[in-house]
Design a protein around this motif. Sequence first.
Motif, PDB file in Angstrom:
ATOM      1  N   ASP A 320      40.684  36.742  33.165  1.00  0.00           N
ATOM      2  CA  ASP A 320      40.855  37.902  34.044  1.00  0.00           C
ATOM      3  C   ASP A 320      42.287  37.864  34.564  1.00  0.00           C
ATOM      4  OD1 ASP A 320      37.996  38.305  34.089  1.00  0.00           O
ATOM      5  OD2 ASP A 320      37.872  36.799  35.681  1.00  0.00           O
ATOM      6  N   TYR A 388      37.861  40.112  41.432  1.00  0.00           N
ATOM      7  CA  TYR A 388      37.160  39.809  40.182  1.00  0.00           C
ATOM      8  C   TYR A 388      36.131  38.689  40.306  1.00  0.00           C
ATOM      9  CZ  TYR A 388      41.054  42.570  38.460  1.00  0.00           C
ATOM     10  OH  TYR A 388      41.974  43.570  38.274  1.00  0.00           O
ATOM     11  N   ASP A 390      34.231  38.080  43.053  1.00  0.00           N
ATOM     12  CA  ASP A 390      33.131  38.403  43.965  1.00  0.00           C
ATOM     13  C   ASP A 390      32.089  39.275  43.245  1.00  0.00           C
ATOM     14  OD1 ASP A 390      31.458  38.903  46.023  1.00  0.00           O
ATOM     15  OD2 ASP A 390      32.893  40.038  47.238  1.00  0.00           O
ATOM     16  N   LEU A 391      31.309  38.646  42.392  1.00  0.00           N
ATOM     17  CA  LEU A 391      30.391  39.393  41.519  1.00  0.00           C
ATOM     18  C   LEU A 391      29.225  40.006  42.281  1.00  0.00           C
ATOM     19  CD1 LEU A 391      30.195  36.929  38.460  1.00  0.00           C
ATOM     20  CD2 LEU A 391      31.714  38.884  38.784  1.00  0.00           C
ATOM     21  N   GLY A 393      29.563  40.954  45.615  1.00  0.00           N
ATOM     22  CA  GLY A 393      30.110  41.907  46.570  1.00  0.00           C
ATOM     23  C   GLY A 393      29.872  41.523  48.021  1.00  0.00           C
ATOM     24  N   ARG A 402      30.665  35.172  30.692  1.00  0.00           N
ATOM     25  CA  ARG A 402      30.620  36.331  29.800  1.00  0.00           C
ATOM     26  C   ARG A 402      30.580  35.877  28.350  1.00  0.00           C
ATOM     27  NH1 ARG A 402      35.104  37.889  33.213  1.00  0.00           N
ATOM     28  NH2 ARG A 402      36.537  38.366  31.510  1.00  0.00           N
ATOM     29  N   PHE A 430      21.749  33.463  37.614  1.00  0.00           N
ATOM     30  CA  PHE A 430      23.169  33.787  37.758  1.00  0.00           C
ATOM     31  C   PHE A 430      23.309  35.204  38.298  1.00  0.00           C
ATOM     32  CE2 PHE A 430      22.921  30.525  34.522  1.00  0.00           C
ATOM     33  CZ  PHE A 430      23.917  29.664  34.901  1.00  0.00           C
ATOM     34  N   PRO A 494      22.074  34.793  43.626  1.00  0.00           N
ATOM     35  CA  PRO A 494      22.626  36.127  43.904  1.00  0.00           C
ATOM     36  C   PRO A 494      21.855  36.911  44.969  1.00  0.00           C
ATOM     37  CG  PRO A 494      21.599  36.035  41.731  1.00  0.00           C
ATOM     38  CD  PRO A 494      21.702  34.631  42.219  1.00  0.00           C
ATOM     39  N   ASP A 495      20.619  36.489  45.255  1.00  0.00           N
ATOM     40  CA  ASP A 495      19.873  37.175  46.309  1.00  0.00           C
ATOM     41  C   ASP A 495      20.039  36.495  47.657  1.00  0.00           C
ATOM     42  OD1 ASP A 495      18.923  39.097  44.495  1.00  0.00           O
ATOM     43  OD2 ASP A 495      17.467  37.640  43.744  1.00  0.00           O
TER      44      ASP A 495
END
Lengths: 686, 122
Positions: A320, A388, A390-391, A393, A402, A430, A494-495
């Motif tokens: 990135d 980039y 902070d997937l 947010g 990826r 993830f 992620p939650d």
Amino acid sequence: MAPSHTVRILDGNNFVVCEATGDIEATPTEPTGLFSIDTRFLSKWVLTVNGERLNALSYDDLQYYESRFFLVPGLATHYVDAKLSIIRERAVGGSFREHITILNHDEKAVDLDIRMDAGCDFADLFEVKDEILNKKGEIYAEAEPDRLRLGYRRGNFKRETIISSSVPARYDRNGFAYSIHLEPNEQWDTDIDVQTLAVGPGGRDLRFGLQVHGTERLALQHDLEEWIAKAPKVNSEHDKVAATYRKCIVDLAALRFSPLSLGGQTLPAAGLPWFMTMFGRDSILTCLQTLPFTPELSATTLRVLASLQGTRFDDFREEDPGRILHEMRYGESAAFEEQPHSPYYGSVDATPLFVVLLDEYEQWSGDAALVKELEQECRRAFKWIDDYADLVGNGYIWYERRNTDTGLENQCWKDSWDSISYRDGTLPPFPRATCEVQGYAYDAKMRGARLAREFWDDPAYAEQLEREAAALKERFNRDWWVEDGGYYALALDPDGRQCDVLSSNIGHLLWSGIVDDDRAEQIANHLVGPRLFTGWGVRTLAEGEVRYNPIGYHNGTVWPFDTSFCAWGLRRYGFPEEAATIASGILDAARYFDGRLPEAFGGYPREQTKFPVEYPTACSPQAWSTGAPLLLLRTMLGLEPHEGHLAVEPRLPIGMGRIEVLDIPGRWGRVDAFARGRLDLHSLAG
Amino acid sequence: MADAITRFFEDLDQQGYEPLLAKISGALRFDLHEGPQTTHWLVRIDRGSIQVSREDMEADTVVGTSPALFEELVTGRENGLAALLRGDMTVTGDARLVVQVDRIFPGSPYARGPQRYRKGVQ
């Protein structure tokens, strides 16, 4: 990896791993060979006399780049009758050179057939532990009157090994031979030169102009002597500390590596033998550990990593804009994109750590020019963190690969597949965010603010970074604190659910400064408490967790580098006794490895095993293990750059005796530090 | 072939300054070989300022490759460093220049980049 009875010598990323006789016969379980630029250039190198293999009486690693083997023909039971001795002396520099001497001790003359079997499979470093059955290219061997050429060709990719001898030899496709006659007490010598070539279509070598120093033995010796002379001197009442320090300085010299893009300057590679390449994370952390002793490594590392900072999106390499690389490789698998290391960017900590190192380096060196030179790179690094990484947010650095084929699942330092878990042992989905990386981001912004204010003439940016750091700290202390444990979670899913295990990562949080002051004591108590501290060092995962295993790679072993950052963190928050406790544990462990700490050792309690149990496949020497004693010395002596001076505030345990560190380089010129052990650690030992 | 390549160099010349090259100076010549024919592009870099011409002049770094591969490079479909390691692109002279110039080649047109997490969506 390489079994411990193998002998290794190296110079940069040229290295030899061989048996105690000097022979090389590579197998998947014993991946010996001559290696360069991540490729094996000799997989067979076997010396015989009259058709007999030789036996080792002894071998010496003279320096990291040279070794010597004393051999006799025949089996071990024949030793006493040996009428011949064979000495093999070898060195790696730009090429691999072996000097063979044969001495006839008999009262009669002898006729001897000397033969070296030579061959190569040209394995990529990523293949050496596999059976290599179907290389995609063609392997060839050409015997010429004065040399043997072994080669591998795949399209325009070509690697060659050229073997020649100072004494004329008979070359065939499988090696070369001599027939000699030796009178009583006569000796015979030859020099063998092995060149490794990475040739492009124009016949030019890929590495042209890359040599760091002369490749001759004398030049290597001179370079090493200069390196040692430049480093501070450490004297200690107990010889072990000074001896460990000297070993580390020599190993650091061996680990220096000159990447393709830098024309000869060196930075620390990650580890020998399989990681003699540039790693963002390993190189930066090693530089942070060694700054008081070998600061020039930091400047080079920062420049190289800056020069390869990501500029675009590439899913295969996980590049990135603004991202700092993870790993660079030069072998066939990188060239043909079977592996993503050209370079690979799959790490989330190297980018904030890049800024951390730049600030720390400036505080020691006063090198304002480099801070100005790298302003844009730092701004791009912060942009990567904010835009980039902070997937989810919510203001944290996350990772989700990826490249689902050959990319890394866990892009933090604990990069094995099962290193991140909930307390019930299950693995989170993830993207994942690990705690120490948030600490690095906090620290990077605080330090970046200083750089913006003092060097980039941008107070508004400094304030912005400080605001962001303060908000991150507040958020982090709310979301990651595990109430019923009194520590920070290893990771978030992620939650927002906590991976609520107790881990060594909390020590890195102290180092970063993200820990709220009123929580620091609880963290310190955990780091020296029985669940994390073994007596030698801090376990990666606490005893009592479902996935805890004293020999679990990132789930219970002790990593000396990890413990060294925990010690630095303890010192930063005002816990010098606790810092000295874990520091002296690691320095004690170093004695059992002759001053060369392995990558990791078992998490067994000290009183149970009495000695540190080396982790089975650990690489050694490894850069950040080599750096650990240096950071621990800094921590115990309380060496801190402070307003242009070097502050010294030693807190050593009583058993350490007197330690002096002479000629510490920095913006102050060179100064000495003296310390005497006065801390009684017994109150903490229980 | 040459449309994408010509466009790349013309854009670069028009752009005039590239911050990613601000730390380097030097002349880099691309020799694109196709059969007996070689096309030259000379890129002069002076601390980020760029001038492109088609001169066959001496340079600090000379990069040799095929027009076909170079077109893939300037459209982001191939990677420069991998091509270099493979020997499909050769370098003489100062390798640092080509490693830096590689960074201004675009990313893959198919790259997804970082993906924002959405609950329940994989």
